[in-house]
Design a protein around this motif. Structure first.
Motif: not given
Length: 291
Positions: A158, A234, A236-237, A240-241
């Protein structure tokens, strides 16, 4: 349900052969004489999997690496690859990256097909491997009480994508040239109860393993590894990325892996959600899907 999920569900009726594993695994697993063959096919599309104008040498590397990552999740030795190629203006750079990837991972190009077309380019690769142990690891084997493990951090791809997109000069290698965990997969294969690679995001891929195994995977966020330069806001992001290509696997509760890895949770009885984070059901989209 996404269009991708709906199509896969419809395709299951057309794939009754045991080697297809109900289209619920990373690869097909085909017994062939005294060997077991591992087969996978992934595609990449310009503007979806790589940025317009990106160096095609990196695109070629990633096309090979992502397919070999599927073989890694089965503990397989690569045997060869077949290329599906759309002609473009920078084919020389693609060939240079392809040669680098094939040499780095010691896998031969065995053939394929070329086409010309208008619009965004699409590329495909079929990777063939040989099983190194039986039974071949499966997404469907996790059991209640098993520990949930991850070979390395999530979030580096990411950050690499953002560095490349924004031309910041920061390190983008994790996005451009991922490394399949082939050695780790072969070491883990005789020990795991379930295994897959993390391609679409830790949460969505954990949910897929949980669904295939008929249980819930409880993730402890404090145990998930992240890059040192990832802001804590970031995390949590990052889960999911996707595009990290680490191996996600389960082991019996009292077992430890034969390689360095991080225990990030455990398998429990079904709780109405495929995956939980710190005991709570995660909200929103769990990871990348093709709508």
């Amino acid at each position: 349900m996404s269009k991708e999920s709906a199509l896969i569900a419809a395709l299951r009726a057309l794939a009754p052969h045991p080697a297809a594993r109900g289209l619920a695994d990373d690869c097909a697993v085909l017994d062939f004489g005294t060997e077991t063959l591992i087969l996978t096919h992934d595609m990449m599309v310009e503007g979806v999997h790589w940025l317009a104008g990106q160096d095609m040498a990196d695109v070629a590397w990633k096309l090979v690496a992502t397919n070999l990552s599927d073989l890694a999740s089965k503990g397989a030795d690569p045997v060869g690859v077949l290329l599906g190629f759309t002609l473009g203006n920078d084919d020389t750079r693609f060939l240079a990256g392809l040669e680098q990837a094939l040499n780095t991972f010691s896998v031969p190009l065995l053939g394929g097909d070329t086409v010309s077309a208008n619009g965004p380019r699409s590329l495909g690769l079929t990777a063939l491997g040989r099983a190194t142990c039986r039974p071949v690891p499966d997404r469907r084997g996790a059991r209640r009480g098993d520990g949930l493990w991850l070979t390395g951090p999530v979030g580096a791809a990411m950050l690499g994508f953002e560095a490349l997109r924004d031309n910041t000069g920061a390190d983008s290698l994790a996005f451009r040239r991922p490394v399949p965990r082939l050695v780790e997969g072969r070491a883990l294969a005789p020990h795991v109860t379930a295994m897959m690679d993390v391609s679409d995001g830790l949460l969505i891929d954990a949910a897929r393993m949980a669904d295939a195994s008929g249980l819930t995977l409880a993730i402890e966020s404090a145990s998930v590894p992240f890059p040192a330069n990832l802001p804590s806001t970031r995390r949590d992001e990052a889960m999911r990325w996707g595009d990290d290509y680490e191996l996600l696997f389960t082991l019996p509760s009292d077992a430890t892996p034969p390689i360095p890895a991080h225990r990030i949770g455990h398998a429990v009885e079904p709780k109405g959600s495929s995956v939980t984070i710190d005991g709570a059901v995660p909200h929103g989209t769990l990871g990348y899907t093709h709508d």
